[in-house]
Structure formats: structure tokens, C-alpha cells
Design a protein around this motif. Structure first.
Motif, PDB file in Angstrom:
ATOM      1  N   GLN A 244       1.899 -14.587 -13.640  1.00 22.01           N
ATOM      2  CA  GLN A 244       1.706 -14.369 -12.213  1.00 22.01           C
ATOM      3  C   GLN A 244       2.829 -13.544 -11.617  1.00 22.01           C
ATOM      4  OE1 GLN A 244      -0.984 -15.167 -10.555  1.00 22.01           O
ATOM      5  NE2 GLN A 244      -0.238 -14.416  -8.574  1.00 22.01           N
ATOM      6  N   ALA A 245       4.061 -13.847 -12.016  1.00 26.97           N
ATOM      7  CA  ALA A 245       5.206 -13.086 -11.509  1.00 26.97           C
ATOM      8  C   ALA A 245       5.131 -11.632 -11.951  1.00 26.97           C
ATOM      9  CB  ALA A 245       6.508 -13.720 -11.998  1.00 26.97           C
ATOM     10  N   LYS A 246       4.692 -11.407 -13.176  1.00 27.93           N
ATOM     11  CA  LYS A 246       4.558 -10.046 -13.683  1.00 27.93           C
ATOM     12  C   LYS A 246       3.507  -9.283 -12.894  1.00 27.93           C
ATOM     13  CE  LYS A 246       3.637  -7.441 -17.935  1.00 27.93           C
ATOM     14  NZ  LYS A 246       3.312  -7.553 -19.387  1.00 27.93           N
ATOM     15  N   ILE A 247       2.361  -9.923 -12.659  1.00 27.78           N
ATOM     16  CA  ILE A 247       1.287  -9.261 -11.910  1.00 27.78           C
ATOM     17  C   ILE A 247       1.724  -8.965 -10.481  1.00 27.78           C
ATOM     18  CG2 ILE A 247      -1.023  -9.590 -10.960  1.00 27.78           C
ATOM     19  CD1 ILE A 247      -1.713 -11.163 -13.489  1.00 27.78           C
ATOM     20  N   GLU A 248       2.343  -9.961  -9.830  1.00 35.00           N
ATOM     21  CA  GLU A 248       2.775  -9.771  -8.443  1.00 35.00           C
ATOM     22  C   GLU A 248       3.799  -8.654  -8.333  1.00 35.00           C
ATOM     23  OE1 GLU A 248       4.210 -13.472  -7.013  1.00 35.00           O
ATOM     24  OE2 GLU A 248       2.219 -14.369  -6.780  1.00 35.00           O
ATOM     25  N   THR A 249       4.744  -8.619  -9.268  1.00 32.84           N
ATOM     26  CA  THR A 249       5.786  -7.597  -9.214  1.00 32.84           C
ATOM     27  C   THR A 249       5.206  -6.212  -9.417  1.00 32.84           C
ATOM     28  OG1 THR A 249       7.361  -9.204 -10.115  1.00 32.84           O
ATOM     29  CG2 THR A 249       8.015  -6.898 -10.152  1.00 32.84           C
ATOM     30  N   ARG A 250       4.348  -6.064 -10.399  1.00 33.09           N
ATOM     31  CA  ARG A 250       3.733  -4.753 -10.644  1.00 33.09           C
ATOM     32  C   ARG A 250       2.843  -4.342  -9.475  1.00 33.09           C
ATOM     33  NH1 ARG A 250       3.853  -2.488 -15.619  1.00 33.09           N
ATOM     34  NH2 ARG A 250       4.843  -3.646 -17.313  1.00 33.09           N
ATOM     35  N   THR A 251       2.119  -5.305  -8.911  1.00 27.11           N
ATOM     36  CA  THR A 251       1.243  -4.997  -7.781  1.00 27.11           C
ATOM     37  C   THR A 251       2.042  -4.516  -6.579  1.00 27.11           C
ATOM     38  OG1 THR A 251      -0.390  -6.637  -8.498  1.00 27.11           O
ATOM     39  CG2 THR A 251      -0.475  -5.937  -6.196  1.00 27.11           C
ATOM     40  N   GLU A 252       3.121  -5.219  -6.260  1.00 25.43           N
ATOM     41  CA  GLU A 252       3.938  -4.817  -5.112  1.00 25.43           C
ATOM     42  C   GLU A 252       4.679  -3.510  -5.375  1.00 25.43           C
ATOM     43  OE1 GLU A 252       3.603  -6.018  -2.312  1.00 25.43           O
ATOM     44  OE2 GLU A 252       2.401  -7.735  -2.938  1.00 25.43           O
ATOM     45  N   TYR A 253       5.000  -3.247  -6.626  1.00 31.44           N
ATOM     46  CA  TYR A 253       5.625  -1.958  -6.951  1.00 31.44           C
ATOM     47  C   TYR A 253       4.648  -0.818  -6.660  1.00 31.44           C
ATOM     48  CZ  TYR A 253       7.978   1.693  -9.647  1.00 31.44           C
ATOM     49  OH  TYR A 253       8.593   2.877 -10.037  1.00 31.44           O
ATOM     50  N   ILE A 254       3.390  -1.023  -7.070  1.00 34.32           N
ATOM     51  CA  ILE A 254       2.368  -0.011  -6.780  1.00 34.32           C
ATOM     52  C   ILE A 254       2.151   0.105  -5.279  1.00 34.32           C
ATOM     53  CG2 ILE A 254      -0.074   0.564  -7.076  1.00 34.32           C
ATOM     54  CD1 ILE A 254       0.063  -0.809  -9.818  1.00 34.32           C
ATOM     55  N   ASN A 255       2.133  -1.045  -4.582  1.00 34.07           N
ATOM     56  CA  ASN A 255       1.961  -1.028  -3.133  1.00 34.07           C
ATOM     57  C   ASN A 255       3.087  -0.267  -2.447  1.00 34.07           C
ATOM     58  OD1 ASN A 255      -0.421  -2.471  -3.167  1.00 34.07           O
ATOM     59  ND2 ASN A 255       0.563  -4.449  -2.889  1.00 34.07           N
ATOM     60  N   LEU A 256       4.305  -0.456  -2.942  1.00 30.30           N
ATOM     61  CA  LEU A 256       5.441   0.252  -2.352  1.00 30.30           C
ATOM     62  C   LEU A 256       5.261   1.766  -2.464  1.00 30.30           C
ATOM     63  CD1 LEU A 256       8.751  -1.648  -3.276  1.00 30.30           C
ATOM     64  CD2 LEU A 256       7.856  -1.142  -1.010  1.00 30.30           C
ATOM     65  N   LYS A 257       4.947   2.217  -3.662  1.00 27.20           N
ATOM     66  CA  LYS A 257       4.758   3.650  -3.867  1.00 27.20           C
ATOM     67  C   LYS A 257       3.586   4.175  -3.041  1.00 27.20           C
ATOM     68  CE  LYS A 257       5.618   5.552  -7.732  1.00 27.20           C
ATOM     69  NZ  LYS A 257       5.568   6.069  -9.119  1.00 27.20           N
ATOM     70  N   THR A 258       2.523   3.375  -2.986  1.00 26.62           N
ATOM     71  CA  THR A 258       1.357   3.782  -2.196  1.00 26.62           C
ATOM     72  C   THR A 258       1.692   3.841  -0.718  1.00 26.62           C
ATOM     73  OG1 THR A 258      -0.118   2.770  -3.829  1.00 26.62           O
ATOM     74  CG2 THR A 258      -1.036   3.238  -1.656  1.00 26.62           C
ATOM     75  N   ASN A 259       2.442   2.863  -0.233  1.00 25.96           N
ATOM     76  CA  ASN A 259       2.803   2.845   1.188  1.00 25.96           C
ATOM     77  C   ASN A 259       3.670   4.046   1.562  1.00 25.96           C
ATOM     78  OD1 ASN A 259       1.438   0.466   1.750  1.00 25.96           O
ATOM     79  ND2 ASN A 259       3.187  -0.821   1.231  1.00 25.96           N
ATOM     80  N   ILE A 260       4.576   4.421   0.678  1.00 26.27           N
ATOM     81  CA  ILE A 260       5.424   5.590   0.957  1.00 26.27           C
ATOM     82  C   ILE A 260       4.569   6.842   1.091  1.00 26.27           C
ATOM     83  CG2 ILE A 260       7.219   7.074  -0.009  1.00 26.27           C
ATOM     84  CD1 ILE A 260       8.447   4.591  -1.282  1.00 26.27           C
ATOM     85  N   GLN A 261       3.653   7.021   0.139  1.00 27.58           N
ATOM     86  CA  GLN A 261       2.773   8.185   0.198  1.00 27.58           C
ATOM     87  C   GLN A 261       1.840   8.127   1.403  1.00 27.58           C
ATOM     88  OE1 GLN A 261       0.852   8.013  -3.614  1.00 27.58           O
ATOM     89  NE2 GLN A 261       2.661   8.686  -4.741  1.00 27.58           N
ATOM     90  N   THR A 262       1.399   6.904   1.748  1.00 27.49           N
ATOM     91  CA  THR A 262       0.501   6.747   2.890  1.00 27.49           C
ATOM     92  C   THR A 262       1.202   7.113   4.187  1.00 27.49           C
ATOM     93  OG1 THR A 262      -0.704   4.984   1.753  1.00 27.49           O
ATOM     94  CG2 THR A 262      -0.962   5.128   4.146  1.00 27.49           C
ATOM     95  N   VAL A 263       2.443   6.660   4.344  1.00 24.86           N
ATOM     96  CA  VAL A 263       3.199   6.978   5.557  1.00 24.86           C
ATOM     97  C   VAL A 263       3.392   8.486   5.690  1.00 24.86           C
ATOM     98  CG1 VAL A 263       5.456   6.777   6.673  1.00 24.86           C
ATOM     99  CG2 VAL A 263       4.382   4.756   5.693  1.00 24.86           C
ATOM    100  N   GLU A 264       3.748   9.122   4.586  1.00 24.00           N
ATOM    101  CA  GLU A 264       3.930  10.575   4.622  1.00 24.00           C
ATOM    102  C   GLU A 264       2.626  11.273   4.975  1.00 24.00           C
ATOM    103  OE1 GLU A 264       5.409  11.427   0.761  1.00 24.00           O
ATOM    104  OE2 GLU A 264       7.442  10.696   1.161  1.00 24.00           O
ATOM    105  N   SER A 265       1.518  10.814   4.384  1.00 27.59           N
ATOM    106  CA  SER A 265       0.225  11.430   4.653  1.00 27.59           C
ATOM    107  C   SER A 265      -0.202  11.225   6.102  1.00 27.59           C
ATOM    108  CB  SER A 265      -0.832  10.848   3.711  1.00 27.59           C
ATOM    109  OG  SER A 265      -2.120  11.343   4.011  1.00 27.59           O
ATOM    110  N   LEU A 266      -0.015   9.996   6.620  1.00 29.19           N
ATOM    111  CA  LEU A 266      -0.409   9.707   7.993  1.00 29.19           C
ATOM    112  C   LEU A 266       0.461  10.435   9.000  1.00 29.19           C
ATOM    113  CD1 LEU A 266      -1.214   5.892   7.740  1.00 29.19           C
ATOM    114  CD2 LEU A 266      -2.829   7.763   8.109  1.00 29.19           C
ATOM    115  N   GLN A 267       1.697  10.677   8.634  1.00 24.82           N
ATOM    116  CA  GLN A 267       2.581  11.439   9.520  1.00 24.82           C
ATOM    117  C   GLN A 267       2.044  12.853   9.713  1.00 24.82           C
ATOM    118  OE1 GLN A 267       6.622  11.400   8.104  1.00 24.82           O
ATOM    119  NE2 GLN A 267       7.453  11.227  10.167  1.00 24.82           N
ATOM    120  N   GLN A 268       1.582  13.445   8.632  1.00 24.99           N
ATOM    121  CA  GLN A 268       0.970  14.761   8.722  1.00 24.99           C
ATOM    122  C   GLN A 268      -0.397  14.677   9.384  1.00 24.99           C
ATOM    123  OE1 GLN A 268       2.386  17.712   7.979  1.00 24.99           O
ATOM    124  NE2 GLN A 268       0.535  18.654   8.821  1.00 24.99           N
ATOM    125  N   ASN A 269      -1.089  13.571   9.161  1.00 25.79           N
ATOM    126  CA  ASN A 269      -2.408  13.394   9.752  1.00 25.79           C
ATOM    127  C   ASN A 269      -2.343  13.355  11.278  1.00 25.79           C
ATOM    128  OD1 ASN A 269      -5.247  12.940   9.669  1.00 25.79           O
ATOM    129  ND2 ASN A 269      -4.889  10.757   9.993  1.00 25.79           N
TER     130      ASN A 269
END
Length: 344
Positions: A244-269
Motif C-alpha cells: 500500500q505504501a509503495k502504491i500510494e507513494t508512486r501514485t502521489e509522485y505521478i500526481n505531483l508531476k501531473t499537477n506541475i504540468q497541469t498548472v503550467e498548461s492552465l496558466q497558458q490556457n
């Protein structure tokens, strides 16, 4: 009389089990502290989210209202058809509904926060515009997962639980083992008005006592079987906590990277939506665009503003969650976050 156990495996293993239970209880307390940090942070940013949603809804309602009033004026002088007025009125009614729903959501979010803090707050500081939406590029998902394996509190709780029941299992098995104790006694007897030359009034004895259990009706064997199953259960729970800890950590790592890209994209949007709105308004003024296109452009612009704010909050919460999964979340993270909050 004094009796001092010299060899008693059951007592020894029970002490070990108690020590592990103490460590487990301390870790449960630390995990509860981390969960409280996440709970209050989620409630706090939940209020900020609903405030942004309400602000967007109010802005959209005001803009649509202006379009509706302008459409009525243009219809009165015969510049547009009645259908455009109905379209504007429908959008205005929808924006009012959205605003009312957002007001209700904000009240509920504030109540949820007050449930945790004990105080009802209407003015909360929000994130500064220059809050850094970044992450350490040198850290990988594997490094975060390794940190979780070493420091995740749920894993540690499961580990201490396993060690405790393992000690209980050994204590149960030791019911078959002999015990050895040192026994010593001293007795002094005094008789009034009586003397016996052949009787010594004092008696001292020292002995080693060996107890060898032979049969106790099967209770010891039943206890061994029970604790053996508990050990297997605890071992499976440890494996589950690790996965569970492995899944949660990997999931939040992906979420972090996705959120960074999302913020950059929405800023341009936001920039693109604003330009599109201005162009659509100009086109409407010269007759190349209709009222529906203007209303859609306004709705898209305010939606982009709302989504951008929410994406920044998503990043903050995901950053806290990955630290919880990695076992490094502490009050210091909240203190650091507070420095990036500013009153409106």
C-alpha cells in the motif's frame, strides 16, 4: 520468603512483546499526528477551493448579467432576435444557480474546517501568486518508494505488531519449557514462657526449584496454534502495508508531476481564453459572432481561472500526501507552507 526466577522463557518473551507494543503505540500516535496534518490541510484548502469556485461563479454571473441586459437593449431597438435574449437569460439563470450552489459549498467547507479547529473562520490566507510549483528533479519514484519502505509509519506499525505476536508465539511455546527459580526463606519462632533446648527457634533454607510441565490439558498447545495463526495474519498485514505504501507513494509522485504540468498548461490556457473572449466580444459587436459564442467564451475563461487555482491546491495537497507516504511529513512542513500564505 523470597523467590527469584532464574529461567522463565514465558516472562522474558512477554517483556519483549510489551516493549514492541509500546513502540507500536508510540508509532500509532505519530501516524495520527500525520493524519491530522493532512486532514486539517485538506479542510483548509477545501475552503480555499470553494472560495475560488464562488469567486469564479460570481464573476461569471456578473458577466452574463451584463450580456443579458445588453441583449435586451439590443432587442428593444431591433438589432437582434428574441432567441438571443432567451439564450442570454438561460445562461444568466444557470450562472445564478451555480453561484447559489457555490455559496452552499463554501458554508459546508467552513463548517468542516471549524469541526477540526474549533473556530469558525471566514477570512483565510491563500497561496501567494509566486508559490513555487516545482519538485526535486533528482528524486525519482524509486527513491520515494525506498523512503516509504524505511520510514512509512503504517509499515512500522505493522512491523511492531508482527514482532509482538512473534514474541507471544514464543511465550506460548515456552509453556512446555521447564522453569528454574531460586527460593530462600528465613523463619524465627518465639514462644513465651517456654524453652526447649533441643528446638532451634530459627530456620533458614535456600533452594533451587525446577518445575517441569508435563501436561496441562491441551491449553498450551491450543495457545500455540492460536498465536501461530496470529503471526501469519500479522505477517500478511505487514506485506499489505508495504504494498500500500509503495502504491500510494508512486501514485502521489505521478500526481505531483501531473499537477506541475497541469498548472503550467492552465496558466497558458488562461491567456488563451482571455484572448478568445476579447476576440469573441469584438466579433459580437461587429456582428460576426452571436450571443451564444460570447457566453461560451466567458464561461470558458472563468472556468480556466477556477481550474488554475484548484490545480495549485491539488499540488500542495499531493505534496503533503507523498511526504506522509514516505514517512517524512511533520509540523515543520506546515510551518514552511505557512510562509507562502498571504491574506487577501
Amino acid at each position: 520468603e523470597l523467590s527469584q526466577p532464574l529461567i522463565n522463557f514465558s516472562s522474558w518473551y512477554n517483556v519483549t512483546a510489551s516493549e514492541q507494543n509500546t513502540l507500536r503505540a508510540e508509532t500509532i500516535y505519530l501516524a495520527a499526528q500525520q493524519n491530522l496534518i493532512l486532514e486539517i490541510s485538506s479542510a483548509y484548502f477545501g475552503v480555499l477551493r470553494t472560495e475560488e469556485n464562488l469567486r469564479s461563479a460570481k464573476s461569471q454571473e456578473a458577466a452574463v448579467k451584463r450580456q443579458y441586459e445588453q441583449a435586451k437593449e439590443q432587442f428593444d431597438v431591433g438589432l437582434i432576435a428574441i432567441t438571443d435574449v432567451h439564450e442570454a437569460k438561460a445562461s444568466y439563470d444557470a450562472s445564478q444557480t451555480l453561484r447559489i450552489r457555490s455559496e452552499g459549498d463554501l458554508t459546508i467547507a467552513r463548517e468542516n474546517l471549524s469541526r477540526i479547529t474549533g473556530e469558525y473562520s471566514t477570512e483565510l490566507a491563500t497561496l501567494k501568486p509566486d508559490f513555487p510549483i516545482t519538485m526535486d528533479e533528482n528524486s525519482s519514484a524509486e527513491q520515494w518508494a525506498e523512503s516509504a519502505f524505511q520510514n512509512n509509519l503504517n509499515i512500522k506499525i505493522a512491523e511492531f505488531a508482527l514482532r509482538s505476536v512473534e514474541a507471544d508465539f514464543k511465550a506460548s511455546k515456552s509453556g512446555h519449557y521447564p522453569t528454574l527459580s531460586l527460593d530462600a526463606g528465613y523463619r524465627n519462632t518465639d514462644f513465651s514462657n517456654y524453652s526447649a533446648s533441643n528446638n532451634d527457634p530459627t530456620n533458614t533454607n535456600i533452594a533451587l526449584t525446577l518445575n517441569v510441565p508435563l501436561y496441562s490439558g491441551g491449553a498450551t498447545q491450543a495457545g500455540v496454534r492460536r498465536t501461530r495463526h496470529l503471526v501469519e495474519k500479522a505477517r500478511q498485514e505487514l506485506t499489505s502495508a508495504q504494498r500500500q505504501a509503495k502504491i500510494e507513494t508512486r501514485t502521489e509522485y505521478i500526481n505531483l508531476k501531473t499537477n506541475i504540468q497541469t498548472v503550467e498548461s492552465l496558466q497558458q490556457n488562461i491567456i488563451s481564453r482571455q484572448s478568445a473572449l476579447e476576440a469573441t466580444r469584438e466579433g459580437y459587436n461587429v456582428g460576426t459572432r452571436n450571443i451564444v459564442e460570447v457566453l461560451d467564451a466567458e464561461r470558458n475563461y472563468f472556468t480556466a481561472l477556477r481550474d488554475y487555482a484548484n490545480a495549485r491546491f491539488d499540488f500542495v495537497e499531493s505534496n503533503l500526501r507523498i511526504k506522509r507516504s514516505a514517512g517524512t511529513l511533520s509540523t515543520a512542513d506546515i510551518a514552511s507552507l505557512n510562509k507562502w500564505l498571504i491574506s487577501r
